[in-house]
Design an enzyme around this catalytic site. Structure first.
Site, PDB file in Angstrom:
ATOM      1  N   ARG A  84       0.828  -1.211   0.000  1.00  0.00           N
ATOM      2  CA  ARG A  84       0.000   0.000   0.000  1.00  0.00           C
ATOM      3  C   ARG A  84       0.863   1.261   0.000  1.00  0.00           C
ATOM      4  O   ARG A  84       0.542   2.254  -0.646  1.00  0.00           O
ATOM      5  CB  ARG A  84      -0.962  -0.031   1.196  1.00  0.00           C
ATOM      6  CG  ARG A  84      -2.004   1.054   1.141  1.00  0.00           C
ATOM      7  CD  ARG A  84      -3.121   0.806   2.136  1.00  0.00           C
ATOM      8  NE  ARG A  84      -2.643   0.832   3.511  1.00  0.00           N
ATOM      9  CZ  ARG A  84      -3.373   0.502   4.568  1.00  0.00           C
ATOM     10  NH1 ARG A  84      -4.627   0.114   4.411  1.00  0.00           N
ATOM     11  NH2 ARG A  84      -2.876   0.560   5.778  1.00  0.00           N
ATOM     12  N   LYS A 191      -2.597   6.586   1.955  1.00  0.00           N
ATOM     13  CA  LYS A 191      -2.502   7.218   3.270  1.00  0.00           C
ATOM     14  C   LYS A 191      -1.620   8.471   3.182  1.00  0.00           C
ATOM     15  O   LYS A 191      -0.568   8.558   3.820  1.00  0.00           O
ATOM     16  CB  LYS A 191      -1.994   6.207   4.299  1.00  0.00           C
ATOM     17  CG  LYS A 191      -3.096   5.221   4.700  1.00  0.00           C
ATOM     18  CD  LYS A 191      -2.625   4.172   5.662  1.00  0.00           C
ATOM     19  CE  LYS A 191      -2.513   4.675   7.071  1.00  0.00           C
ATOM     20  NZ  LYS A 191      -3.807   4.805   7.752  1.00  0.00           N
ATOM     21  N   GLU A 227     -16.388   6.231   4.387  1.00  0.00           N
ATOM     22  CA  GLU A 227     -15.583   5.681   5.487  1.00  0.00           C
ATOM     23  C   GLU A 227     -15.988   6.271   6.833  1.00  0.00           C
ATOM     24  O   GLU A 227     -16.692   7.269   6.904  1.00  0.00           O
ATOM     25  CB  GLU A 227     -14.107   5.996   5.262  1.00  0.00           C
ATOM     26  CG  GLU A 227     -13.576   5.364   4.006  1.00  0.00           C
ATOM     27  CD  GLU A 227     -12.077   5.221   4.037  1.00  0.00           C
ATOM     28  OE1 GLU A 227     -11.532   4.735   5.033  1.00  0.00           O
ATOM     29  OE2 GLU A 227     -11.460   5.613   3.040  1.00  0.00           O
TER      30      GLU A 227
HETATM   31  N1  PLP Z   1      -9.510   4.200   6.218  1.00  0.00           N
HETATM   32  C1  PLP Z   1      -8.622   5.145   6.537  1.00  0.00           C
HETATM   33  C2  PLP Z   1      -8.831   6.523   6.006  1.00  0.00           C
HETATM   34  C3  PLP Z   1      -7.533   4.843   7.345  1.00  0.00           C
HETATM   35  O1  PLP Z   1      -6.652   5.769   7.676  1.00  0.00           O
HETATM   36  C4  PLP Z   1      -7.382   3.518   7.819  1.00  0.00           C
HETATM   37  C5  PLP Z   1      -6.248   3.172   8.669  1.00  0.00           C
HETATM   38  O2  PLP Z   1      -5.268   2.675   8.275  1.00  0.00           O
HETATM   39  C6  PLP Z   1      -8.326   2.557   7.428  1.00  0.00           C
HETATM   40  C7  PLP Z   1      -9.383   2.934   6.631  1.00  0.00           C
HETATM   41  C8  PLP Z   1      -8.191   1.117   7.826  1.00  0.00           C
HETATM   42  O3  PLP Z   1      -7.118   0.510   7.148  1.00  0.00           O
HETATM   43  P1  PLP Z   1      -6.325  -0.690   7.805  1.00  0.00           P
HETATM   44  O4  PLP Z   1      -7.313  -1.708   8.127  1.00  0.00           O
HETATM   45  O5  PLP Z   1      -5.357  -1.092   6.768  1.00  0.00           O
HETATM   46  O6  PLP Z   1      -5.659  -0.132   9.012  1.00  0.00           O
HETATM   47  C1  COI Z   2      -4.508   3.009  11.446  1.00  0.00           C
HETATM   48  O1  COI Z   2      -5.513   2.395  11.776  1.00  0.00           O
HETATM   49  O2  COI Z   2      -3.395   2.479  11.367  1.00  0.00           O
HETATM   50  C2  COI Z   2      -4.570   4.423  11.120  1.00  0.00           C
HETATM   51  O3  COI Z   2      -3.741   4.872  10.370  1.00  0.00           O
HETATM   52  C3  COI Z   2      -5.588   5.223  11.763  1.00  0.00           C
HETATM   53  C4  COI Z   2      -5.044   6.409  12.397  1.00  0.00           C
HETATM   54  C5  COI Z   2      -4.833   7.593  11.590  1.00  0.00           C
HETATM   55  C6  COI Z   2      -4.789   6.444  13.799  1.00  0.00           C
END
Ligand code: PLP
Ligand code: COI
Length: 348
Positions: A84, A191, A227
Site C-alpha cells: 500500500r 494514506k 468511510e
Molecule cells: N480508512 C482510513 C482513512 C484509514 O486511515 C485507515 C487506517 O489505516 C483505514 C481505513 C483502515 O485501514 P487498515 O485496516 O489497513 O488499518
Molecule cells: C490506522 O488504523 O493504522 C490508522 O492509520 C488510523 C489512524 C490515523 C490512527
C-alpha cells in the site's frame, strides 16, 4: 522516555508514548533508497523549505505487533502495508521504497522495541499492542511545487490500547453532509498525510457534540457511505455482510480485506463490496468499522439530519463480536492461522 517497566499496560489508550528505537533510511537525488538502520529515537532536523512541510509530500502506514500466549511477538500482514505504501509513493511522486527495506525495518523496529509490546494477558489480550508507524517524507528543500530532491523514511512505535476510549463498546457516528474526505482522482485510496489534516475539523465538531467519529458520504450524490474517519465501514443486512466498494476514494484497509475473507471462509457468509446507501444502513442489523487502530468497532447509532438511528438497539451485535474475536485471536498468534497472516518476529 518512559521505561517499559513504568508502563501500566492496563491503562494504555491510543496516546503517544515514545519507545527507545526508531528506524531511518534516506533517499537522495539519485532516487535510490539506502538500506536503513535502527537508531535511538530522536527528532529529525529539517529545512523550513522541506517539501513535506510546505506542500505535504508525505505518507504513512500503520500496523501492529502483538504478544502471543507463547510470549512471542507477531506482526499482522506487513506485506500488505508494504504494497500500500508503494502505491502511495507512486501517487505522490516519491521514489518507490523497496518492499525489503520496508519489511526489514518493521521487523527490526518490533525486535528493538520488544519490551514495549504489551504482554499477553488472557482476560484483556485483545486490547494491547505495539502500534508501528512507518512514515515517508519529502524532506529535501524546494520552493516551486515539485517533488522533493531527497526523502526520509522513518518507522517509530508506541504501545497502545483501544482506539476508542471505551474499548469494545458501540460507538456513535455523525454523518456529515458538509465535509468530504475524498473525491474522484484524489488521494482517498492512499494514506497521504494531507487526508488526515482535512478530517480534523469535522471530527473535532463531532466529538464536541458527543459522537466518537464522522461517517463520510460520497461527494456526488451525498448518499452512499465512504468511510468512518480513519476506518472502513461494514453493515450486516438481510444475511449479507456489505461494505463500500473500493472506488479510488476509499482506503483499501487491510483489516477490511481480512474481515471480508474471514466472513466468507470462516463463517460462510455472503459478502458484497458495492455502493451502500445510508438508507440501507439504517435498516441493517449490525454495523461496525474496521482498521488497524480501530480493530473491529461496533457502531451503535448514526446521527443524520437531526435524527439518531439506532443499530441493533445501540449495542454491539453478535456477528461483530464474533468477527472481532476471530481477528484478534489470529493477530495474537493463537488461533490456527490458515492464511499465513500472523508472522513471528522474536521472543518478547
Ligand atoms: N480508512 C482510513 C482513512 C484509514 O486511515 C485507515 C487506517 O489505516 C483505514 C481505513 C483502515 O485501514 P487498515 O485496516 O489497513 O488499518
Ligand atoms: C490506522 O488504523 O493504522 C490508522 O492509520 C488510523 C489512524 C490515523 C490512527
Amino acid at each position: 522516555m518512559v521505561e517499559p517497566h513504568e508502563i501500566n499496560w492496563q491503562e494504555l489508550s491510543f496516546a503517544y508514548t515514545p519507545t527507545k528505537y526508531m528506524f531511518i533510511a534516506r533517499c537522495g537525488a539519485d532516487q535510490k533508497w539506502q538500506e536503513g538502520e535502527v537508531v535511538p529515537y530522536q527528532d529529525i532536523p529539517m529545512s523550513p523549505a522541506a517539501c513535506v512541510l510546505n506542500y505535504g509530500q508525505g505518507l504513512f502506514e500503520g500496523l501492529k505487533a502483538f504478544s502471543g500466549k507463547d510470549d512471542k511477538i507477531y506482526l499482522f500482514r506487513p506485506e500488505e502495508n508494504a504494497m500500500r505504501i508503494s502505491e502511495g509513493c507512486e501517487r505522490l511522486c516519491v521514489p518507490p521504497l523497496p518492499v525489503e527495506i520496508f519489511l526489514n525495518g518493521i521487523s527490526e523496529i518490533a525486535r528493538a522495541n520488544r519490551e514495549y509490546v504489551p504482554p499477553f494477558r488472557e482476560e484483556s489480550f485483545s486490547q494491547g499492542s505495539l502500534y508501528i508507524r512507518p512514515v515517508i517524507w519529502g524532506t529535501g528543500p524546494i520552493l516551486g511545487v515539485a517533488p522533493a530532491p531527497s526523502y526520509t523514511f522513518v518507522i517509530f512505535a508506541c504501545p497502545v490500547g483501544a482506539y476508542f476510549k471505551k474499548g469494545f463498546q458501540a460507538i456513535k457516528l455523525k454523518v456529515t453532509t458538509e465535509y468530504f474526505r475524498a473525491t474522484k482522482g484524489g488521494t482517498g485510496y492512499i494514506k497521504a498525510i494531507g487526508n488526515y489534516a482535512t478530517g480534523m475539523l469535522p471530527a473535532q465538531i463531532a466529538k464536541k457534540e458527543g459522537f466518537q467519529e464522522i461517517l463520510y458520504l460520497d461527494t456526488k450524490e451525498c448518499k452512499y457511505i465512504e468511510e468512518v474517519g480513519a476506518a472502513n465501514f461494514f453493515c450486516y443486512l438481510n444475511g449479507t455482510l456489505v461494505t463500500p466498494e473500493l472506488d479510488g476514494r476509499i482506503l483499501p484497509g487491510i483489516t477490511r480485506s481480512s474481515i471480508l475473507e474471514l466472513a466468507q471462509k470462516r463463517l460462510g457468509l455472503k459478502v458484497e463490496e458495492r455502493k451502500v446507501s445510508l438508507e440501507e444502513v439504517f435498516q441493517s442489523e449490525e454495523a461496525f468499522s474496521t482498521g488497524t487502530a480501530a480493530v473491529v468497532s461496533p457502531v451503535g447509532s448514526i446521527f443524520y439530519k437531526g435524527k439518531e438511528h439506532l443499530i441493533n438497539g445501540g449495542e454491539p451485535g453478535p456477528l461483530t463480536k464474533k468477527l472481532f474475536e476471530i481477528l484478534v485471536n489470529i493477530q495474537h498468534g493463537f488461533d490456527p492461522d490458515h492464511y499465513g497472516w500472523s508472522q513471528e518476529v522474536c521472543q518478547r
